[in-house]
Scaffold this active site. Structure first.
Site, PDB file in Angstrom:
ATOM      1  N   ARG A  60       0.619  -1.305  -0.256  1.00  0.00           N
ATOM      2  CA  ARG A  60      -0.148  -0.041   0.055  1.00  0.00           C
ATOM      3  C   ARG A  60       0.627   1.689  -0.231  1.00  0.00           C
ATOM      4  NH1 ARG A  60      -3.352   2.497   4.554  1.00  0.00           N
ATOM      5  NH2 ARG A  60      -4.681   3.191   3.785  1.00  0.00           N
ATOM      6  N   HIS A  64       0.954   4.359  -2.210  1.00  0.00           N
ATOM      7  CA  HIS A  64       0.893   5.934  -2.193  1.00  0.00           C
ATOM      8  C   HIS A  64       1.821   6.694  -2.269  1.00  0.00           C
ATOM      9  CE1 HIS A  64      -3.509   5.272   0.991  1.00  0.00           C
ATOM     10  NE2 HIS A  64      -3.129   4.383  -0.281  1.00  0.00           N
ATOM     11  N   ASP A  65       2.671   6.573  -2.593  1.00  0.00           N
ATOM     12  CA  ASP A  65       3.957   6.693  -3.138  1.00  0.00           C
ATOM     13  C   ASP A  65       3.330   7.495  -4.616  1.00  0.00           C
ATOM     14  OD1 ASP A  65       6.792   8.375  -3.134  1.00  0.00           O
ATOM     15  OD2 ASP A  65       7.655   6.294  -3.670  1.00  0.00           O
ATOM     16  N   VAL A  68       1.159  10.377  -5.969  1.00  0.00           N
ATOM     17  CA  VAL A  68       1.333  11.321  -5.153  1.00  0.00           C
ATOM     18  C   VAL A  68       2.785  12.117  -5.564  1.00  0.00           C
ATOM     19  CG1 VAL A  68       0.998  13.036  -3.230  1.00  0.00           C
ATOM     20  CG2 VAL A  68      -0.463  10.834  -3.340  1.00  0.00           C
ATOM     21  N   GLY A  70       4.219  11.278  -8.002  1.00  0.00           N
ATOM     22  CA  GLY A  70       4.866  10.330  -8.729  1.00  0.00           C
ATOM     23  C   GLY A  70       5.504   8.773  -8.124  1.00  0.00           C
ATOM     24  N   ASP A  72       8.632   8.624  -6.360  1.00  0.00           N
ATOM     25  CA  ASP A  72       9.771   9.501  -5.546  1.00  0.00           C
ATOM     26  C   ASP A  72       9.920   9.501  -4.195  1.00  0.00           C
ATOM     27  OD1 ASP A  72       7.097  11.174  -5.000  1.00  0.00           O
ATOM     28  OD2 ASP A  72       8.584  12.950  -5.293  1.00  0.00           O
ATOM     29  N   SER A  74       8.169  10.324  -1.482  1.00  0.00           N
ATOM     30  CA  SER A  74       7.479  11.545  -1.573  1.00  0.00           C
ATOM     31  C   SER A  74       6.802  10.789   0.163  1.00  0.00           C
ATOM     32  CB  SER A  74       7.198  12.543  -2.048  1.00  0.00           C
ATOM     33  OG  SER A  74       6.062  11.573  -2.994  1.00  0.00           O
ATOM     34  N   ASN A  92      -3.275   9.038   4.848  1.00  0.00           N
ATOM     35  CA  ASN A  92      -2.625   8.124   5.372  1.00  0.00           C
ATOM     36  C   ASN A  92      -1.894   7.833   6.857  1.00  0.00           C
ATOM     37  OD1 ASN A  92      -1.078   7.312   3.233  1.00  0.00           O
ATOM     38  ND2 ASN A  92      -0.326   9.221   2.807  1.00  0.00           N
ATOM     39  N   HIS A 191      -6.044  -5.923  -2.272  1.00  0.00           N
ATOM     40  CA  HIS A 191      -6.730  -5.492  -1.001  1.00  0.00           C
ATOM     41  C   HIS A 191      -7.259  -7.645  -0.561  1.00  0.00           C
ATOM     42  CE1 HIS A 191      -8.530  -1.297  -1.436  1.00  0.00           C
ATOM     43  NE2 HIS A 191      -7.423  -1.711  -1.053  1.00  0.00           N
ATOM     44  N   ASP A 253      -4.064 -13.549  -3.269  1.00  0.00           N
ATOM     45  CA  ASP A 253      -4.590 -13.878  -4.115  1.00  0.00           C
ATOM     46  C   ASP A 253      -6.143 -13.747  -5.060  1.00  0.00           C
ATOM     47  OD1 ASP A 253      -6.716 -14.805  -2.278  1.00  0.00           O
ATOM     48  OD2 ASP A 253      -5.793 -16.086  -1.663  1.00  0.00           O
TER      49      ASP A 253
HETATM   50  C1  HEM Z   1      -8.786   1.023  -5.930  1.00  0.00           C
HETATM   51  C2  HEM Z   1      -8.775   1.927  -5.201  1.00  0.00           C
HETATM   52  C3  HEM Z   1      -8.758   2.103  -3.747  1.00  0.00           C
HETATM   53  C4  HEM Z   1      -9.251   2.222  -3.040  1.00  0.00           C
HETATM   54  C5  HEM Z   1     -10.650   3.090  -2.187  1.00  0.00           C
HETATM   55  C6  HEM Z   1      -8.186   2.282  -1.390  1.00  0.00           C
HETATM   56  C7  HEM Z   1      -8.511   2.141  -0.193  1.00  0.00           C
HETATM   57  C8  HEM Z   1      -8.062   1.582   1.271  1.00  0.00           C
HETATM   58  C9  HEM Z   1      -8.312   1.297   2.347  1.00  0.00           C
HETATM   59  C10 HEM Z   1      -9.396   2.498   2.883  1.00  0.00           C
HETATM   60  C11 HEM Z   1      -7.937   0.856   3.285  1.00  0.00           C
HETATM   61  C12 HEM Z   1      -7.921   0.684   4.623  1.00  0.00           C
HETATM   62  C13 HEM Z   1      -7.567   1.583   5.304  1.00  0.00           C
HETATM   63  C14 HEM Z   1      -7.459   1.684   6.771  1.00  0.00           C
HETATM   64  O1  HEM Z   1      -8.313   1.949   7.030  1.00  0.00           O
HETATM   65  O2  HEM Z   1      -6.505   0.588   7.694  1.00  0.00           O
HETATM   66  C15 HEM Z   1      -7.098   0.419   2.378  1.00  0.00           C
HETATM   67  C16 HEM Z   1      -5.584  -0.553   2.672  1.00  0.00           C
HETATM   68  C17 HEM Z   1      -5.137  -1.065   1.852  1.00  0.00           C
HETATM   69  N1  HEM Z   1      -4.918  -1.005   0.505  1.00  0.00           N
HETATM   70 FE1  HEM Z   1      -6.104   0.187  -0.897  1.00  0.00          FE
HETATM   71  N2  HEM Z   1      -7.341   0.672  -1.958  1.00  0.00           N
HETATM   72  C18 HEM Z   1      -7.342   1.246  -3.245  1.00  0.00           C
HETATM   73  C19 HEM Z   1      -6.586   0.654  -4.535  1.00  0.00           C
HETATM   74  C20 HEM Z   1      -6.048   0.293  -3.416  1.00  0.00           C
HETATM   75  C21 HEM Z   1      -3.604  -0.280  -4.358  1.00  0.00           C
HETATM   76  C22 HEM Z   1      -3.841  -0.152  -5.450  1.00  0.00           C
HETATM   77  C23 HEM Z   1      -3.867  -1.138  -3.462  1.00  0.00           C
HETATM   78  C24 HEM Z   1      -2.138  -1.415  -3.909  1.00  0.00           C
HETATM   79  C25 HEM Z   1      -1.813  -1.883  -5.064  1.00  0.00           C
HETATM   80  C26 HEM Z   1      -3.919  -1.180  -2.721  1.00  0.00           C
HETATM   81  C27 HEM Z   1      -3.157  -1.573  -1.042  1.00  0.00           C
HETATM   82  C28 HEM Z   1      -3.887  -1.808   0.184  1.00  0.00           C
HETATM   83  C29 HEM Z   1      -3.304  -2.907   1.020  1.00  0.00           C
HETATM   84  C30 HEM Z   1      -1.990  -3.765   0.806  1.00  0.00           C
HETATM   85  C31 HEM Z   1      -4.314  -2.311   2.586  1.00  0.00           C
HETATM   86  C32 HEM Z   1      -3.976  -3.204   3.686  1.00  0.00           C
HETATM   87  C33 HEM Z   1      -2.828  -2.023   4.534  1.00  0.00           C
HETATM   88  C34 HEM Z   1      -2.547  -3.081   5.738  1.00  0.00           C
HETATM   89  O3  HEM Z   1      -3.015  -3.730   5.994  1.00  0.00           O
HETATM   90  O4  HEM Z   1      -2.323  -2.051   5.984  1.00  0.00           O
HETATM   91  N3  HEM Z   1      -5.051  -0.481  -1.851  1.00  0.00           N
HETATM   92  N4  HEM Z   1      -7.204   0.764   1.070  1.00  0.00           N
END
Ligand code: HEM
Ligand SMILES: *[C@@H]1O[C@H](CO)[C@@H](O)[C@H](O)[C@H]1NC(C)=O
Ligand SMILES: *[C@@H]1O[C@H](CO)[C@@H](O)[C@H](O)[C@H]1NC(C)=O
Ligand SMILES: *[C@@H]1O[C@H](CO)[C@@H](O)[C@H](O)[C@H]1NC(C)=O
Ligand SMILES: *[C@@H]1O[C@H](CO)[C@@H](O)[C@H](O)[C@H]1NC(C)=O
Ligand SMILES: *[C@@H]1O[C@H](CO)[C@@H](O)[C@H](O)[C@H]1NC(C)=O
Ligand SMILES: *[C@@H]1O[C@H](CO)[C@@H](O)[C@H](O)[C@H]1NC(C)=O
Ligand SMILES: *[C@@H]1O[C@H](CO)[C@@H](O)[C@H](O)[C@H]1NC(C)=O
Ligand SMILES: *[C@@H]1O[C@H](CO)[C@@H](O)[C@H](O)[C@H]1NC(C)=O
Ligand SMILES: *[C@@H]1O[C@H](CO)[C@@H](O)[C@H](O)[C@H]1NC(C)=O
Ligand SMILES: *[C@@H]1O[C@H](CO)[C@@H](O)[C@H](O)[C@H]1NC(C)=O
Ligand SMILES: *[C@@H]1O[C@H](CO)[C@@H](O)[C@H](O)[C@H]1NC(C)=O
Ligand SMILES: *[C@@H]1O[C@H](CO)[C@@H](O)[C@H](O)[C@H]1NC(C)=O
Length: 344
Positions: A60, A64-65, A68, A70, A72, A74, A92, A191, A253
């Site tokens: 994640r 998030h890097d 925003v 690119g 980099d 940041s 974040n 996710h 998976d």
């Molecule tokens: C499609 C749009 C996306 C939205 C709206 C979104 C939103 C979120 C939100 C709200 C959380 C939970 C944050 C929290 O409350 O703790 C989360 C967790 C996470 N997101 Fe996304 N996300 C998106 C796309 C992505 C992408 C593209 C990736 C990586 C390639 C990603 C990887 C993750 C991971 C691995 C977690 C779990 C983080 C942890 O366990 O610490 N997400 N995301």
């Protein structure tokens, strides 16, 4: 002008165009820091052995890097008295985790090859290593990124998609980064691991106006279960969480997509992938072939890792991933001279 002069000018022109169009390369540190990727893998492996939540945290963090300014580094910068950095945006903080793993990796790399390997590359390597550890999904990471000099919390809030986004809003935010709807659906498979805090899905458990309504688009049994974990109107810094993928919460998976088709997606934005026919077809493809999804995921991670990268002499190679070099050397000089140059 002789024809040999012209062809020489043409060659120079082609060379300079190629230089402008420089691309990241696999093995960028082969000569300058051959152990870089191995040292990062070691740091991530050690941290993962203690806490497997580090893998979703780092995947994640790379996302998030990249979204925003690119990829980099940041997102790694700490806030200062003068600047609220990306990591302190509500997008974040307090949920983004794993910063100490990047610090450990950077320390190991700096000890071998000082001021050579960027923090942005270390984060990209660490995200790949996390995919290997949590899903046996591996891919070569093109490198050569330079670290950025700006980290602005507002930009994180403006560029990162939110938990309650609609399908259209999600597609639009990815398209702003030149990623397709399919890239968006593929990358959402991240996710399949990790957690969300109650504040990011409480909107589905309690109607904002009263405490009785569960969002009809989440399995009601699952909604009832989640309510046991999350009380009404929980604050953003409440530490309670639920797994994003209830089927295989710790394995990277395709089960996340299976969950979506059973109304077991946790976030409004997860469920949104089933609300548009085009996206729902992609979801079903991923349900039907996990191998094909894993291949697409690896490719999409590389594509995401290319967003607006700084190269060559742009930016810098940070010595401490949390601090811009100029800022730290300024403060060292200030301390040595006992004078504040900014106010002079
Ligand atoms: C499609 C749009 C996306 C939205 C709206 C979104 C939103 C979120 C939100 C709200 C959380 C939970 C944050 C929290 O409350 O703790 C989360 C967790 C996470 N997101 Fe996304 N996300 C998106 C796309 C992505 C992408 C593209 C990736 C990586 C390639 C990603 C990887 C993750 C991971 C691995 C977690 C779990 C983080 C942890 O366990 O610490 N997400 N995301
Ligand atoms: C670095 O070495 C690897 C493995 O030998 C190779 O695949 C890659 O192309 C090399 N990259 C560079 C830029 O030398
Ligand atoms: C191990 O993980 C826990 C969280 O699960 C953390 O508090 C602790 O600092 C970690 N220890 C090491 C040595 O990384
Ligand atoms: C991991 O993937 C590789 C190749 O993709 C495969 O050869 C290996 O058996 C897999 N390992 C596990 C533990 O599944
Ligand atoms: C941060 O970004 C926002 C939105 O682009 C901008 O309005 C603000 O001036 C920036 N802050 C700093 C300190 O540059
Ligand atoms: C992301 O989508 C939201 C909601 O539509 C929008 O307000 C925001 O400007 C978008 N960000 C980018 C960078 O496109
Ligand atoms: C998402 O939630 C915010 C408040 O947190 C709200 O302003 C916005 O309208 C919501 N978006 C959607 C699509 O419901
Ligand atoms: C998207 O692609 C366009 C055209 O190549 C380019 O100008 C723009 O900078 C790219 N945007 C991002 C965020 O990569
Ligand atoms: C929430 O409850 C209010 C008041 O009962 C109702 O008007 C509204 O439609 C409900 N919203 C949802 C999303 O169920
Ligand atoms: C609360 O919201 C739920 C779901 O939207 C609705 O069925 C119920 O009638 C509402 N209750 C009150 C007292 O408004
Ligand atoms: C579904 O998403 C696709 C891809 O973004 C878009 O082209 C299409 O218009 C959307 N369909 C609907 C009904 O919104
Ligand atoms: C699943 O995808 C893989 C990789 O693209 C492909 O080789 C395989 O034939 C597909 N399996 C099925 C059942 O379609
Ligand atoms: C940061 O703000 C402090 C207090 O306002 C000021 O003294 C200092 O010069 C600023 N530093 C920089 C680098 O702008």
């Amino acid at each position: 002008m002789s024809s040999s002069t012209i062809s020489m000018l043409l060659m120079l022109l082609v060379a300079s165009l190629a230089a402008c169009d420089a691309a990241l390369t696999v093995g960028f540190y082969n000569d300058t820091c051959p152990s870089a990727e191995q040292l990062v893998l070691q740091a991530v492996t050690d941290a993962f052995a203690n806490n497997s939540g580090i893998a979703p945290g780092l995947i994640r963090m790379h996302f998030h890097d990249c979204f925003v300014r690119g990829c980099d580094g940041s997102v790694l910068i700490d806030s200062t008295a003068n600047n609220t950095a990306e990591k302190d945006s509500p997008a974040n903080f307090p949920s983004l985790r794993g910063f100490e793993v990047i610090d450990a990796a950077k320390a190991a790399v700096e000890a071998q090859c000082p001021q050579t390997v960027s923090c942005a590359d270390i984060l990209a390597f660490a995200a790949r290593d996390s995919a290997v550890l949590s899903g046996n999904i591996s891919y070569d990471v093109p490198s050569g990124r330079r670290d950025g000099l700006i980290s602005n919390a507002t930009e994180a809030t403006d560029n990162l998609p939110r938990f309650n986004f609609t399908a259209t809003q999600l597609v639009d935010n990815f398209s702003a980064k030149n990623l397709t709807a399919e890239d968006m659906v593929t990358l959402s498979g991240a996710h399949s691991i990790g957690v969300s805090h109650c504040s990011s899905f409480g909107n589905r458990l309690y109607n904002a106006s009263n405490t009785t309504g569960i969002d009809p688009t989440i399995s009601s049994a699952y909604g009832q279960l989640l309510r046991l974990r999350c009380p009404f109107n929980v604050s953003a810094n409440d530490s309670r969480t639920a797994s994003l993928d209830i089927i295989t919460p710790d394995v990277l998976d395709n089960r996340y997509y299976v969950g979506l088709t059973l109304n077991l997606g946790l976030l409004t934005s997860d469920h949104a992938l089933t609300t548009n026919d085009t996206l729902a077809t992609m979801v079903n493809d991923n349900v039907n072939n996990g191998t094909a999804w894993a291949v697409k995921f690896a490719e999409a991670m590389v594509k995401m890792g290319n967003i607006e990268v700084k190269e060559g002499t742009e930016g810098e190679i940070r010595t401490n991933c949390r601090v811009i070099n100029s800022a730290s050397s300024d403060s060292v000089i200030e301390t040595l001279l006992g004078y504040d140059h900014a106010s002079s």
